[in-house]
Design a protein around this motif. Structure first.
Motif, PDB file in Angstrom:
ATOM      1  N   ILE A 168       0.857  -1.177   0.000  1.00  0.00           N
ATOM      2  CA  ILE A 168       0.000   0.000   0.000  1.00  0.00           C
ATOM      3  C   ILE A 168       0.894   1.228   0.000  1.00  0.00           C
ATOM      4  CG2 ILE A 168      -1.791  -1.240   1.279  1.00  0.00           C
ATOM      5  CD1 ILE A 168      -1.108   0.409   3.718  1.00  0.00           C
ATOM      6  N   ASP A 169       0.421   2.276  -0.673  1.00  0.00           N
ATOM      7  CA  ASP A 169       1.182   3.517  -0.680  1.00  0.00           C
ATOM      8  C   ASP A 169       0.238   4.711  -0.597  1.00  0.00           C
ATOM      9  OD1 ASP A 169       0.145   3.397  -3.220  1.00  0.00           O
ATOM     10  OD2 ASP A 169       2.051   3.569  -4.264  1.00  0.00           O
ATOM     11  N   ASN A 193       2.836  -8.940   9.065  1.00  0.00           N
ATOM     12  CA  ASN A 193       3.872  -9.304   8.093  1.00  0.00           C
ATOM     13  C   ASN A 193       4.179  -8.198   7.086  1.00  0.00           C
ATOM     14  OD1 ASN A 193       5.698 -11.461   7.472  1.00  0.00           O
ATOM     15  ND2 ASN A 193       4.599 -11.802   5.562  1.00  0.00           N
ATOM     16  N   PHE A 194       3.896  -6.946   7.440  1.00  0.00           N
ATOM     17  CA  PHE A 194       4.211  -5.833   6.560  1.00  0.00           C
ATOM     18  C   PHE A 194       5.415  -5.067   7.095  1.00  0.00           C
ATOM     19  CE2 PHE A 194       0.089  -6.900   5.121  1.00  0.00           C
ATOM     20  CZ  PHE A 194      -0.071  -6.368   3.859  1.00  0.00           C
ATOM     21  N   VAL A 195       6.115  -4.397   6.183  1.00  0.00           N
ATOM     22  CA  VAL A 195       7.282  -3.614   6.560  1.00  0.00           C
ATOM     23  C   VAL A 195       7.247  -2.291   5.794  1.00  0.00           C
ATOM     24  CG1 VAL A 195       8.760  -4.613   4.756  1.00  0.00           C
ATOM     25  CG2 VAL A 195       9.788  -3.704   6.851  1.00  0.00           C
ATOM     26  N   ARG A 196       7.728  -1.250   6.434  1.00  0.00           N
ATOM     27  CA  ARG A 196       7.725   0.078   5.825  1.00  0.00           C
ATOM     28  C   ARG A 196       8.996   0.272   5.013  1.00  0.00           C
ATOM     29  NH1 ARG A 196       5.460   4.972   9.417  1.00  0.00           N
ATOM     30  NH2 ARG A 196       4.785   6.344   7.724  1.00  0.00           N
ATOM     31  N   THR A 197       8.835   0.675   3.747  1.00  0.00           N
ATOM     32  CA  THR A 197      10.002   0.884   2.893  1.00  0.00           C
ATOM     33  C   THR A 197      10.379   2.356   2.782  1.00  0.00           C
ATOM     34  OG1 THR A 197       8.672   1.025   0.880  1.00  0.00           O
ATOM     35  CG2 THR A 197       9.456  -1.166   1.538  1.00  0.00           C
ATOM     36  N   HIS A 198       9.408   3.222   2.903  1.00  0.00           N
ATOM     37  CA  HIS A 198       9.664   4.658   3.048  1.00  0.00           C
ATOM     38  C   HIS A 198       8.467   5.259   3.753  1.00  0.00           C
ATOM     39  CE1 HIS A 198       6.984   5.943  -0.271  1.00  0.00           C
ATOM     40  NE2 HIS A 198       7.466   4.918  -0.941  1.00  0.00           N
ATOM     41  N   THR A 217      17.354  -4.146  -2.567  1.00  0.00           N
ATOM     42  CA  THR A 217      18.580  -3.465  -2.972  1.00  0.00           C
ATOM     43  C   THR A 217      18.739  -2.224  -2.077  1.00  0.00           C
ATOM     44  OG1 THR A 217      17.631  -1.928  -4.584  1.00  0.00           O
ATOM     45  CG2 THR A 217      18.057  -4.195  -5.329  1.00  0.00           C
ATOM     46  N   PRO A 218      19.873  -1.555  -2.136  1.00  0.00           N
ATOM     47  CA  PRO A 218      20.063  -0.385  -1.273  1.00  0.00           C
ATOM     48  C   PRO A 218      19.037   0.726  -1.495  1.00  0.00           C
ATOM     49  CG  PRO A 218      22.169  -1.156  -2.080  1.00  0.00           C
ATOM     50  CD  PRO A 218      21.121  -1.943  -2.817  1.00  0.00           C
ATOM     51  N   ASN A 219      18.445   0.798  -2.693  1.00  0.00           N
ATOM     52  CA  ASN A 219      17.549   1.917  -3.003  1.00  0.00           C
ATOM     53  C   ASN A 219      16.117   1.518  -3.339  1.00  0.00           C
ATOM     54  OD1 ASN A 219      19.697   3.896  -2.841  1.00  0.00           O
ATOM     55  ND2 ASN A 219      20.430   3.060  -4.789  1.00  0.00           N
ATOM     56  N   SER A 220      15.854   0.218  -3.465  1.00  0.00           N
ATOM     57  CA  SER A 220      14.508  -0.190  -3.873  1.00  0.00           C
ATOM     58  C   SER A 220      14.206  -1.610  -3.416  1.00  0.00           C
ATOM     59  CB  SER A 220      14.359  -0.096  -5.395  1.00  0.00           C
ATOM     60  OG  SER A 220      15.212  -1.030  -6.035  1.00  0.00           O
ATOM     61  N   SER A 223       8.502  -2.292  -8.507  1.00  0.00           N
ATOM     62  CA  SER A 223       9.483  -1.959  -7.480  1.00  0.00           C
ATOM     63  C   SER A 223       9.020  -0.717  -6.740  1.00  0.00           C
ATOM     64  CB  SER A 223      10.872  -1.727  -8.087  1.00  0.00           C
ATOM     65  OG  SER A 223      10.860  -0.598  -8.946  1.00  0.00           O
ATOM     66  N   VAL A 224       9.381  -0.619  -5.473  1.00  0.00           N
ATOM     67  CA  VAL A 224       9.045   0.557  -4.668  1.00  0.00           C
ATOM     68  C   VAL A 224      10.329   1.111  -4.076  1.00  0.00           C
ATOM     69  CG1 VAL A 224       6.725  -0.263  -4.132  1.00  0.00           C
ATOM     70  CG2 VAL A 224       8.613  -0.860  -2.610  1.00  0.00           C
ATOM     71  N   VAL A 225      10.279   2.388  -3.786  1.00  0.00           N
ATOM     72  CA  VAL A 225      11.464   3.061  -3.262  1.00  0.00           C
ATOM     73  C   VAL A 225      11.761   2.568  -1.848  1.00  0.00           C
ATOM     74  CG1 VAL A 225      12.412   5.289  -2.552  1.00  0.00           C
ATOM     75  CG2 VAL A 225      11.100   5.096  -4.682  1.00  0.00           C
ATOM     76  N   LEU A 226      13.032   2.366  -1.573  1.00  0.00           N
ATOM     77  CA  LEU A 226      13.483   2.001  -0.234  1.00  0.00           C
ATOM     78  C   LEU A 226      14.395   3.115   0.275  1.00  0.00           C
ATOM     79  CD1 LEU A 226      13.823   0.109   2.166  1.00  0.00           C
ATOM     80  CD2 LEU A 226      15.591  -1.121   0.877  1.00  0.00           C
ATOM     81  N   SER A 227      13.962   3.817   1.309  1.00  0.00           N
ATOM     82  CA  SER A 227      14.764   4.918   1.833  1.00  0.00           C
ATOM     83  C   SER A 227      15.851   4.388   2.756  1.00  0.00           C
ATOM     84  CB  SER A 227      13.882   5.920   2.587  1.00  0.00           C
ATOM     85  OG  SER A 227      13.383   5.337   3.766  1.00  0.00           O
ATOM     86  N   ARG A 228      16.900   5.157   2.892  1.00  0.00           N
ATOM     87  CA  ARG A 228      18.036   4.765   3.724  1.00  0.00           C
ATOM     88  C   ARG A 228      17.601   4.522   5.166  1.00  0.00           C
ATOM     89  NH1 ARG A 228      23.002   8.777   3.580  1.00  0.00           N
ATOM     90  NH2 ARG A 228      22.797   8.165   1.385  1.00  0.00           N
ATOM     91  N   LYS A 229      16.634   5.293   5.624  1.00  0.00           N
ATOM     92  CA  LYS A 229      16.166   5.198   7.012  1.00  0.00           C
ATOM     93  C   LYS A 229      15.620   3.816   7.341  1.00  0.00           C
ATOM     94  CE  LYS A 229      12.792   7.266  10.176  1.00  0.00           C
ATOM     95  NZ  LYS A 229      11.774   8.345  10.361  1.00  0.00           N
TER      96      LYS A 229
END
Length: 237
Positions: A150-151, A183-188, A202-205, A213-219
């Motif tokens: 979900i976004d 079973n959900f995790v926040r990617t950004h 990956t480091p960014n997605s 693909s969804v964005v994966l933030s460094r945080k």
């Protein structure tokens, strides 16, 4: 499903356990069953079970007293579900004051037991649980296991599922609170992903099984990466 059966009649206890095992096998429900002749130690173990079949009339600590004590500290969001079992008709009214999930007369077990077990299995098994999405004036029920991610887009949260996409006017924080334990995790800051649909991190997605693909933030990278690999270990087991 973890089940406890508490009854002071040993013969009945063994027969009842066999009936529960048969029902679980017939309905493809994996179960682990413990039996007890007394409710004396129920306060120490009740959180270990999804379902407890509790006899009302027993020497020492009876079922009504046991549930009364549990209710003093019980969190309704926690397990277990308590099902009273008895042949004492005169105790039914008193037992219902403690708000058990259900009440089963021993003479009616054959008619009621299977439905009781299957209903509670659906409530306790995440793969059987549904989530209600408010799409305008309509309510849509989807299986949580079918939600891919979900976004958030402006004032709406979009649910991307295996059967289509739905939007609800809500905050992502509300959905994070609802679905994080499932079973959900926040990617950004504006996206939650079902771990079951992650193909690669990956480091960014985050690459999903459906090719998106969804964005994966460094945080959030470490948390996503760790939980993804933890889920792979569980699947392998």
């Amino acid at each position: 499903m973890d089940i406890a059966i508490i009854d002071d009649e040993q013969v009945f206890l063994e027969i009842f356990k066999s009936d529960v095992i048969k029902i679980c096998n017939d309905n493809d429900i994996e179960c682990y069953i413990d039996t007890f002749n007394s409710a004396r130690n129920i306060m120490e173990i009740y959180k270990n079970y999804h379902l407890i079949f509790l006899d009302i009339d027993m020497p020492g600590t009876d079922g009504i007293t046991a549930l009364r004590e549990i209710n003093k500290i019980y969190n309704p969001k926690e397990f277990p579900y308590i099902a009273f079992v008895t042949s004492k008709e005169n105790l039914i009214y008193e037992a219902l004051k403690e708000f058990p999930y259900t009440f089963i007369r021993k003479k009616d077990i054959n008619e009621i037991l299977e439905n009781c077990i299957c209903n509670i299995y659906e409530k306790t098994n995440p793969k059987k649980q549904k989530y209600t999405i408010k799409c305008g004036r309509n309510l849509v029920n989807v299986f949580i296991k079918d939600i891919i991610y979900i976004d958030k887009i402006k004032n709406y949260v979009w649910f991307h599922t295996v059967n289509g996409t739905y939007k609800e006017r809500a905050t992502i924080e509300e959905k994070f609170a609802d679905l994080m334990p499932q079973n959900f995790v926040r990617t950004h800051i504006g996206c939650l992903v079902n771990l079951d649909y992650i193909f690669e991190v990956t480091p960014n997605s985050v690459l999903l099984d459906n090719g998106e693909s969804v964005v994966l933030s460094r945080k959030y990278y470490n948390e996503v990466n760790n939980r993804y690999y933890e889920s792979l270990v569980v699947d392998d087991d």
